[in-house]
Design a protein around this motif. Structure first.
Motif, PDB file in Angstrom:
ATOM      1  N   TYR A 158       0.828  -1.211   0.000  1.00 23.44           N
ATOM      2  CA  TYR A 158       0.000   0.000   0.000  1.00 23.44           C
ATOM      3  C   TYR A 158       0.862   1.260   0.000  1.00 23.44           C
ATOM      4  N   GLY A 159       0.235   2.342  -0.444  1.00 23.37           N
ATOM      5  CA  GLY A 159       0.831   3.668  -0.376  1.00 23.37           C
ATOM      6  C   GLY A 159      -0.240   4.650   0.051  1.00 23.37           C
ATOM      7  N   ILE A 160       0.088   5.922   0.109  1.00 23.67           N
ATOM      8  CA  ILE A 160      -0.879   6.960   0.439  1.00 23.67           C
ATOM      9  C   ILE A 160      -1.240   7.710  -0.843  1.00 23.67           C
ATOM     10  N   ASN A 161      -2.524   7.774  -1.140  1.00 23.37           N
ATOM     11  CA  ASN A 161      -2.997   8.454  -2.345  1.00 23.37           C
ATOM     12  C   ASN A 161      -3.244   9.931  -2.002  1.00 23.37           C
ATOM     13  N   TRP A 162      -2.151  10.677  -1.940  1.00 21.49           N
ATOM     14  CA  TRP A 162      -2.240  12.078  -1.520  1.00 21.49           C
ATOM     15  C   TRP A 162      -3.138  12.897  -2.438  1.00 21.49           C
ATOM     16  N   ALA A 163      -2.982  12.720  -3.758  1.00 15.44           N
ATOM     17  CA  ALA A 163      -3.739  13.540  -4.704  1.00 15.44           C
ATOM     18  C   ALA A 163      -5.238  13.325  -4.543  1.00 15.44           C
ATOM     19  N   MET A 164      -5.664  12.067  -4.437  1.00 17.79           N
ATOM     20  CA  MET A 164      -7.092  11.787  -4.295  1.00 17.79           C
ATOM     21  C   MET A 164      -7.612  12.325  -2.960  1.00 17.79           C
ATOM     22  N   SER A 165      -6.846  12.128  -1.904  1.00 19.07           N
ATOM     23  CA  SER A 165      -7.296  12.541  -0.575  1.00 19.07           C
ATOM     24  C   SER A 165      -7.388  14.055  -0.455  1.00 19.07           C
ATOM     25  N   LEU A 166      -6.399  14.746  -0.975  1.00 26.34           N
ATOM     26  CA  LEU A 166      -6.272  16.170  -0.692  1.00 26.34           C
ATOM     27  C   LEU A 166      -6.712  17.055  -1.865  1.00 26.34           C
ATOM     28  N   THR A 167      -5.962  17.064  -2.965  1.00 27.66           N
ATOM     29  CA  THR A 167      -6.281  18.024  -4.026  1.00 27.66           C
ATOM     30  C   THR A 167      -7.559  17.669  -4.787  1.00 27.66           C
ATOM     31  N   LYS A 168      -7.835  16.372  -4.964  1.00 30.05           N
ATOM     32  CA  LYS A 168      -9.027  15.989  -5.738  1.00 30.05           C
ATOM     33  C   LYS A 168     -10.272  15.864  -4.874  1.00 30.05           C
ATOM     34  N   THR A 169     -10.113  15.820  -3.582  1.00 30.44           N
ATOM     35  CA  THR A 169     -11.270  15.678  -2.698  1.00 30.44           C
ATOM     36  C   THR A 169     -11.385  16.879  -1.774  1.00 30.44           C
ATOM     37  N   MET A 170     -10.456  17.022  -0.856  1.00 24.92           N
ATOM     38  CA  MET A 170     -10.586  18.069   0.158  1.00 24.92           C
ATOM     39  C   MET A 170     -10.565  19.466  -0.436  1.00 24.92           C
ATOM     40  N   MET A 171      -9.593  19.778  -1.283  1.00 26.93           N
ATOM     41  CA  MET A 171      -9.474  21.144  -1.777  1.00 26.93           C
ATOM     42  C   MET A 171     -10.606  21.508  -2.729  1.00 26.93           C
ATOM     43  N   GLN A 172     -11.108  20.515  -3.478  1.00 25.91           N
ATOM     44  CA  GLN A 172     -12.280  20.783  -4.327  1.00 25.91           C
ATOM     45  C   GLN A 172     -13.485  21.150  -3.482  1.00 25.91           C
ATOM     46  N   GLN A 173     -13.686  20.422  -2.370  1.00 24.00           N
ATOM     47  CA  GLN A 173     -14.788  20.747  -1.471  1.00 24.00           C
ATOM     48  C   GLN A 173     -14.563  22.096  -0.799  1.00 24.00           C
ATOM     49  N   ALA A 174     -13.317  22.353  -0.414  1.00 26.14           N
ATOM     50  CA  ALA A 174     -13.010  23.627   0.240  1.00 26.14           C
ATOM     51  C   ALA A 174     -13.330  24.788  -0.682  1.00 26.14           C
ATOM     52  N   PHE A 175     -13.033  24.634  -1.962  1.00 26.74           N
ATOM     53  CA  PHE A 175     -13.286  25.707  -2.926  1.00 26.74           C
ATOM     54  C   PHE A 175     -14.791  25.877  -3.176  1.00 26.74           C
ATOM     55  N   LYS A 176     -15.473  24.772  -3.479  1.00 29.81           N
ATOM     56  CA  LYS A 176     -16.886  24.864  -3.844  1.00 29.81           C
ATOM     57  C   LYS A 176     -17.765  25.226  -2.645  1.00 29.81           C
ATOM     58  N   LYS A 177     -17.662  24.448  -1.579  1.00 32.48           N
ATOM     59  CA  LYS A 177     -18.502  24.696  -0.414  1.00 32.48           C
ATOM     60  C   LYS A 177     -18.038  25.937   0.349  1.00 32.48           C
ATOM     61  N   GLY A 178     -16.727  26.205   0.267  1.00 36.62           N
ATOM     62  CA  GLY A 178     -16.197  27.372   0.961  1.00 36.62           C
ATOM     63  C   GLY A 178     -16.798  28.665   0.464  1.00 36.62           C
ATOM     64  N   GLN A 179     -17.096  28.734  -0.837  1.00 34.33           N
ATOM     65  CA  GLN A 179     -17.722  29.940  -1.374  1.00 34.33           C
ATOM     66  C   GLN A 179     -19.103  30.161  -0.769  1.00 34.33           C
ATOM     67  N   THR A 180     -19.841  29.066  -0.567  1.00 32.75           N
ATOM     68  CA  THR A 180     -21.170  29.183   0.038  1.00 32.75           C
ATOM     69  C   THR A 180     -21.062  29.675   1.481  1.00 32.75           C
ATOM     70  N   PHE A 181     -20.144  29.103   2.244  1.00 31.05           N
ATOM     71  CA  PHE A 181     -19.976  29.530   3.629  1.00 31.05           C
ATOM     72  C   PHE A 181     -19.452  30.970   3.707  1.00 31.05           C
ATOM     73  N   ARG A 182     -18.623  31.360   2.738  1.00 31.12           N
ATOM     74  CA  ARG A 182     -18.167  32.753   2.684  1.00 31.12           C
ATOM     75  C   ARG A 182     -19.345  33.691   2.474  1.00 31.12           C
ATOM     76  N   ASP A 183     -20.232  33.335   1.549  1.00 32.17           N
ATOM     77  CA  ASP A 183     -21.401  34.168   1.272  1.00 32.17           C
ATOM     78  C   ASP A 183     -22.323  34.250   2.478  1.00 32.17           C
ATOM     79  N   TRP A 184     -22.361  33.177   3.276  1.00 31.40           N
ATOM     80  CA  TRP A 184     -23.192  33.171   4.493  1.00 31.40           C
ATOM     81  C   TRP A 184     -22.525  33.913   5.652  1.00 31.40           C
ATOM     82  N   GLY A 185     -21.218  34.164   5.545  1.00 29.34           N
ATOM     83  CA  GLY A 185     -20.489  34.750   6.657  1.00 29.34           C
ATOM     84  C   GLY A 185     -20.208  33.749   7.765  1.00 29.34           C
ATOM     85  N   GLU A 186     -20.100  32.455   7.386  1.00 28.91           N
ATOM     86  CA  GLU A 186     -19.846  31.392   8.360  1.00 28.91           C
ATOM     87  C   GLU A 186     -18.566  30.650   7.990  1.00 28.91           C
TER      88      GLU A 186
END
Length: 275
Positions: A158-186
């Motif tokens: 086994y290895g660690i799938n950094w790209a899938m875990s972080l840039t393809k999953t976490m950062m995509q969510q941070a960008f998309k959902k983060g804009q909504t929370f920014r607009d809400w002020g939360e």
């Protein structure tokens, strides 16, 4: 001082691998101590529980193996979720409710404060980001629970799938959902392990990360897995509280343009180091 570990799972059913009797009981009961319920990490083909919470891994240039959390439920403890409470207003009852729908998917948790009548007074989204593996940890699991086999003799598959875990999953969510929370002020909070933050800093433009600011929409609560000789278990300890605006998140989604490809010989050396 941390115990010496290698490239194999280091927690089974919430137990450090040296606590074999407790781990075997966890397997028999199919029990996750963090959820207080059935283990949810299961093989897709047979439906059996895998029970591996974290694995030993050593990244490039690192001298020692460290535990890397590969199960999101490892974060779902009262202590970890309770770390968010100071963000909110003083009045009201603290809550953390799971799987709240948003934008065609869901938020792992929404935490906040509510009044006696249930009215939400304050809230934040909470996403949990464990690490994905490449390859399989099943043979290690089988070797561990078979007393006739030595777990350390199983090939490191086994290895660690950094790209899938972080840039393809976490950062995509941070960008998309983060804009909504920014607009809400939360705030939208990601619960991550320190090794993930280290990887982002080493491989992406993390200049937008800074000590947590309440006016930033996206926060990262970074935890370390530290071994307690008193409990004989790994325990989460808060390492850093960081945040970024949407522009900062964008910088962490794409590798820097000046990143140079290795030479052929350097790449061959990388291959050889994997053996």
């Amino acid at each position: 001082m941390q115990p010496e570990i290698g490239k194999y799972p280091v927690e089974f059913y919430g137990e450090f691998y040296s606590n074999r009797q407790n781990a075997e009981q966890g397997m028999e009961d199919d029990h996750c101590p963090f959820l207080g319920d059935t283990c949810k990490k299961r093989r897709k083909s047979q439906g059996e529980s895998i029970g591996t919470c974290s694995v030993g891994y050593r990244g490039r240039g690192q001298d020692e193996y460290r535990p890397h959390c590969i199960c999101p439920h490892r974060f779902e403890t009262e202590d970890v979720l309770g770390e968010i409470e100071p963000l909110f207003v003083d009045e009201g009852e603290y809550f953390a409710t799971p799987e709240v729908p948003l934008l065609g998917t869901s938020i792992d948790y929404v935490a906040g404060k509510r009044a006696d009548d249930g009215t939400v007074l304050d809230f934040a989204g909470v996403e949990i980001q464990a690490l994905d593996t490449t390859g399989s940890v099943w043979e290690y699991r089988e070797g561990y629970f078979d007393e006739d086999r030595d777990m350390t003799d199983v090939d490191g598959t086994y290895g660690i799938n950094w790209a899938m875990s972080l840039t393809k999953t976490m950062m995509q969510q941070a960008f998309k959902k983060g804009q909504t929370f920014r607009d809400w002020g939360e705030n939208l909070i990601f619960l991550v392990q320190d090794v993930s933050i280290e990887y982002i800093r080493d491989n992406y433009d993390a200049s937008g990360l800074r000590p947590a600011r309440s006016d930033d929409p996206v926060h990262f609560y970074s935890y370390s897995l530290n071994y307690s000789y008193e409990s004989e278990q790994y325990e989460w300890e808060i390492d850093e509280k960081l945040s970024a605006d949407i522009e900062g998140i964008t910088g962490m989604m794409v590798a820097p343009e000046d990143a140079e490809a290795p030479t052929k010989d350097e790449f061959k050396q990388t291959i050889q180091e994997r053996f």
